[in-house]
Design an enzyme around this catalytic site. Structure first.
Site, PDB file in Angstrom:
ATOM      1  N   CYS A   1       0.854  -1.182   0.000  1.00  0.00           N
ATOM      2  CA  CYS A   1       0.000   0.000   0.000  1.00  0.00           C
ATOM      3  C   CYS A   1       0.889   1.230   0.000  1.00  0.00           C
ATOM      4  CB  CYS A   1      -0.909   0.028   1.225  1.00  0.00           C
ATOM      5  SG  CYS A   1      -1.900   1.534   1.325  1.00  0.00           S
TER       6      CYS A   1
ATOM      7  N   ASN B   1       0.621  -8.347  -0.493  1.00  0.00           N
ATOM      8  CA  ASN B   1      -0.653  -9.031  -0.390  1.00  0.00           C
ATOM      9  C   ASN B   1      -0.455 -10.528  -0.224  1.00  0.00           C
ATOM     10  OD1 ASN B   1      -2.628  -6.842  -1.064  1.00  0.00           O
ATOM     11  ND2 ASN B   1      -1.393  -6.737  -2.916  1.00  0.00           N
TER      12      ASN B   1
END
Length: 315
Positions: A254, A263
């Site tokens: 992010c 992720n």
């Protein structure tokens, strides 16, 4: 129970789990948005094509955010037409009405808005309060729904925030309820900095269902900062969630949460689900080959443990 093939786990089903899981692949958008070097449009398009060929049916293609904020996705107008003919769902992120206009002009039929459960992240990511951001999204969602476009609502910082710490469950429920009430078809619960644990996941899901949010409308999006993404996913599956976000090769993090690591890797997820006898429709071998190919284009090995393990077996 069956005997495992080479490079595949033994299938041992467990009670109380769904028969099928839909993987919402985010590698081409969330996975590539943080890359330092510019990834050519044709490489991104080939990545999406290979993901589709591996059996993924929902592949988030790009984001129609202003290029100044996410320069890596500045080629959305060129990329989307290059892949829009694929027989898969290709959701795109739209931050506001201008982004929606750009997406609709290219024929997008699935869009996503990106909200925050915390004030600090809403300020850092959108330069708005949580309620101001919701007000900005309301016309986006209503206009999309008026054209029968599917709308996903991402909700970041559902479990922890780098500035505020642990996020109270009722705070998350309130924003989820607001997104659903404005017309979102589904919600993705984001563990943006990877601090969730299974008990926390269960508590939030039970609270959401108790607030009238259908579990069928919920997806989960875990980061693996503390190695908890798969255990958190399993906790969500036990409570009826059947949509799981993942990124091929474990790409992405992010850009506005510096402590966030990658992720959940799609291959690691598929390995676990295959072992549990849960259908995904994904060909693990083709997926590993795709992530290995993409890693070579990015100039570094894939962080996915499954990609590394299966690649090592082939050597």
């Amino acid at each position: 129970m069956n005997t495992p093939e080479l490079g595949l786990p033994m299938t041992v089903p467990a009670e109380g789990l769904p028969a099928r899981v839909r993987i919402h692949e985010v590698g081409a958008r969330d996975g590539l948005q943080n890359e330092q070097a510019t990834v050519p449009t044709e490489v991104k398009a080939e990545f999406v094509r290979r993901l589709a060929d591996a059996g993924l049916t929902t592949i988030e293609a790009t984001s129609f955010v202003h290029p100044r904020w996410v320069p890596q996705l500045a080629d959305a107008e060129q990329l989307f037409p290059a892949v829009s003919g694929l027989p898969v769902d290709l959701p795109v992120l739209v931050p506001n009405e201008r982004g929606l206009d750009r997406a609709l002009a290219l024929g997008a039929r699935r869009v996503a808005v990106f909200a925050s459960a915390t004030e600090s992240f809403a300020k850092a990511n959108l330069n708005r309060t949580v309620d101001e951001a919701l007000a900005m999204f309301e016309p986006v969602v209503s206009r999309a729904k008026a054209q029968d476009v599917h709308v996903r609502g991402y909700l970041s910082m559902c479990f922890g925030d780098p500035w505020e710490g642990a996020v109270p469950v009722p705070q998350v429920v309130r924003v989820c309820r607001a997104l659903l009430d404005m017309g979102c078809d589904e919600l993705s619960l984001g563990d943006t900095i990877g601090v969730a644990t299974p008990g926390h996941v269960e508590a939030l899901l039970r609270a959401l269902v108790g607030a009238g949010v259908p579990v069928e409308a919920l997806g989960v999006h875990f980061h693996d900062t503390y190695g908890q993404a798969l255990s958190n996913t399993l906790a969500a599956l036990r409570l009826g969630v059947t949509t799981v976000d993942a990124s091929a090769g474990g790409l992405g993090g992010c850009p506005y949460a510096k402590s966030a690591t990658g992720n959940l890797a799609t291959e690691d997820l598929v390995w676990m689900l295959r072992g549990l006898g849960i259908d995904t429709g994904v060909d693990l071998g083709r997926l590993v080959a795709t992530s290995t190919w993409m890693a070579s284009r990015l100039g570094r090995p894939s962080p996915s443990r499954t990609v590394r393990a299966l690649s090592h077996q082939e050597q």
